[in-house]
Design an enzyme around this catalytic site. Structure first.
Site, PDB file in Angstrom:
ATOM      1  CD  GLN A 100      -2.721  -1.127  -0.151  1.00 45.84           C
ATOM      2  OE1 GLN A 100      -3.412  -0.197  -0.522  1.00 45.84           O
ATOM      3  NE2 GLN A 100      -2.567  -2.226  -0.881  1.00 45.84           N
ATOM      4  CG  HIS A 127      -1.330   2.337  -4.010  1.00 41.24           C
ATOM      5  ND1 HIS A 127      -1.706   2.158  -5.318  1.00 41.24           N
ATOM      6  CD2 HIS A 127      -1.741   1.230  -3.355  1.00 41.24           C
ATOM      7  CE1 HIS A 127      -2.313   0.991  -5.447  1.00 41.24           C
ATOM      8  NE2 HIS A 127      -2.344   0.409  -4.271  1.00 41.24           N
ATOM      9  CD  GLU A 153      -8.452   1.054   0.174  1.00 39.84           C
ATOM     10  OE1 GLU A 153      -8.759   1.047  -1.034  1.00 39.84           O
ATOM     11  OE2 GLU A 153      -7.432   1.633   0.607  1.00 39.84           O
ATOM     12  CG  HIS A 154      -6.837  -2.995   1.273  1.00 39.93           C
ATOM     13  ND1 HIS A 154      -6.369  -1.743   0.928  1.00 39.93           N
ATOM     14  CD2 HIS A 154      -7.456  -3.493   0.176  1.00 39.93           C
ATOM     15  CE1 HIS A 154      -6.688  -1.500  -0.334  1.00 39.93           C
ATOM     16  NE2 HIS A 154      -7.349  -2.537  -0.812  1.00 39.93           N
ATOM     17  CG  ASP A 200      -5.141  -4.382  -4.722  1.00 42.26           C
ATOM     18  OD1 ASP A 200      -6.213  -4.039  -4.205  1.00 42.26           O
ATOM     19  OD2 ASP A 200      -4.052  -3.852  -4.448  1.00 42.26           O
ATOM     20  CG  HIS A 221     -52.077  13.352   0.342  1.00 44.18           C
ATOM     21  ND1 HIS A 221     -51.819  14.572  -0.196  1.00 44.18           N
ATOM     22  CD2 HIS A 221     -50.943  12.615   0.189  1.00 44.18           C
ATOM     23  CE1 HIS A 221     -50.582  14.602  -0.661  1.00 44.18           C
ATOM     24  NE2 HIS A 221     -50.020  13.411  -0.443  1.00 44.18           N
TER      25      HIS A 221
END
Length: 447
Positions: A268, A271, A336-337, A370, A429
């Protein structure tokens, strides 16, 4: 350059842990005011001038000058040619990954994506109709890196959901097209593809131009300009999420080879500099060994400088008092992971509530998710896994309620509805319900 990986070391036993940890975890999703204003200008310009504005911004930001939008559209023949031209091993890998991603999302659709209905004793039908979106846009990042896997993860669930048209946009700075991205578009069944990116691509998808049709929803990650543009067009179109920097949290019991864990943290960190890698472990000696492995393995990594900046700026190695405490802390983070790097991962999985994706066991590296395991890799970031989910078939469908009231049912429901409507002061109504009654009462007058 002598690079060193030196993530912060923390202990939950420390009296200052909470403050130190919050400071390290914090990442603001707020974009720079200048970016927000620039994006607003681009969106308005594309909305007003359409293709002409898109062409100008593509020339300015991507260095790709063409005279007509047709030069920026990738034909199906070009996508297939890219697929045919890439090495056989890449073709096989793309097809294998696509099969697994499609199989997973087909199972997801069968489990959750079908309509349903039932009838009351009086014959009234109630239910839900599930229909696919007509047209979606998928944004695929380009520039510093190419992401064919993002094409598969965005296009395939849309295809499985039954979306009629899938429009892909991908920036190609200086006109350099990545053949693996084009091949992935061919494999995934993208309908049309354009070599544009940035806020102008989001604007074109949201508002439509004379060349690019307006879509119902935009999915896929991008840079700060793309994120700001998606935030601004939400409401005109749907969006999947506003993605922050990538994250991994490794929950380790000390049984996995340290080099494996170190490389997972790298996966990670490579990235970008804002990506976050966190290790939680109750074994202090094991954390020492992972730290040593980080520095031993770092020099051999092609993206070593980015990894070092990420780990030194946002990386955290946390010594916990127990695996139970580590699980509780993981739930606070909602990563996230989440890798459960343990010899007994199913012992801890029931304690884990919040994560984009949970990877169980030492052999389940996050990178497998991934690319080719099957589940979607578009995941909630920045703690949003507390309330949101991975991209899936459900993101490309919408639900309509089905109501068919029988004559008998109208006698009961009509009286209930009329009473509540009069209470709200909405006579029309109430009267609409009362007119279906066998015996129509006089209309009440309410103030």
């Amino acid at each position: 350059m002598n690079l060193v990986a030196n993530p912060v070391r923390l202990s939950t036993a420390s009296s200052t842990f909470d403050a130190e940890f919050k400071a390290r975890l914090h990442w603001s999703a707020d974009t720079d005011a200048a970016i927000e204003q620039r994006v607003a200008d681009i969106l308005l310009d594309v909305q007003r001038r359409g293709d002409t504005a898109v062409l100008e911004y593509t020339a300015r930001f991507d260095g790709l000058s063409v005279s007509a939008m047709s030069a920026l559209e990738l034909s199906q023949a070009e996508l297939k040619a890219a697929f045919d031209a890439i090495p056989a091993a890449q073709r096989a890998a793309l097809q294998a990954a696509a099969r697994r991603v499609r199989s997973y999302h087909e199972a997801q659709k069968k489990a959750n994506g079908e309509g349903w209905s039932y009838r009351d004793e009086d014959g009234t039908l109630l239910g839900q109709k599930v229909t696919p979106l007509d047209r979606v846009g998928i944004y695929v990042p380009g520039g510093k890196a190419a992401y064919p896997s993002s094409v598969l993860m965005n296009a395939i669930p849309a295809h499985v959901a039954g979306v009629g048209e899938i429009i892909m946009v991908v920036p190609t700075p200086k006109g350099e097209k990545n053949p693996l991205v084009l091949a992935a578009a061919y494999v995934a069944g993208v309908t049309r593809a354009f070599t544009i990116g940035g806020a102008q691509a989001v604007a074109a998808l949201a508002y439509g131009t004379s060349t690019i049709p307006a879509v119902d929803k935009i999915t896929g990650p991008g840079n700060a300009y793309v994120a700001a543009a998606k935030r601004r067009v939400f409401g005109t179109v749907g969006i999947d999420m506003i993605a922050g920097p990538s994250e991994i949290l490794v929950l380790a019991d000390g049984s996995t080879p340290v080099d494996w864990v170190a490389m997972d943290l790298f996966s990670q960190a490579e990235h970008d500099e804002l990506a976050q890698s966190i290790l939680l472990c109750p074994d202090a000696a094991y954390i020492d060994q992972v730290h040593e492995a980080l520095n031993r393995l770092l020099p051999a990594m092609p993206r070593a400088e980015i990894i070092a900046k990420s780990l030194n700026g946002r990386g955290v190695l946390i010594h916990t008092r127990s695996m139970e405490e580590a699980c509780a802390l993981s739930n606070r983070i909602a990563p996230e992971h989440l890798e459960v790097s343990s010899s007994q991962p199913h012992e801890w999985e029931p304690l884990l509530k919040h994560a984009g994706a949970i990877f169980l066991g030492a052999y389940t590296s996050e990178s497998l998710g991934d690319y080719c395991a099957g589940p979607n890799h578009v995941l909630p970031t920045s703690g949003t896994a507390r309330f949101s989910s991975p991209l899936g078939v459900y993101d490309f469908q919408k639900r309509s309620s089905l109501i068919e009231v029988s004559e008998q049912g109208a006698q009961t429901l009509g009286r209930i509805a009329a009473e509540l409507a009069y209470g709200e002061g909405l006579q029309a109504h109430a009267r609409a319900a009362e007119m279906r009654l066998h015996t129509v009462p006089d209309m009440k007058v309410t103030k």
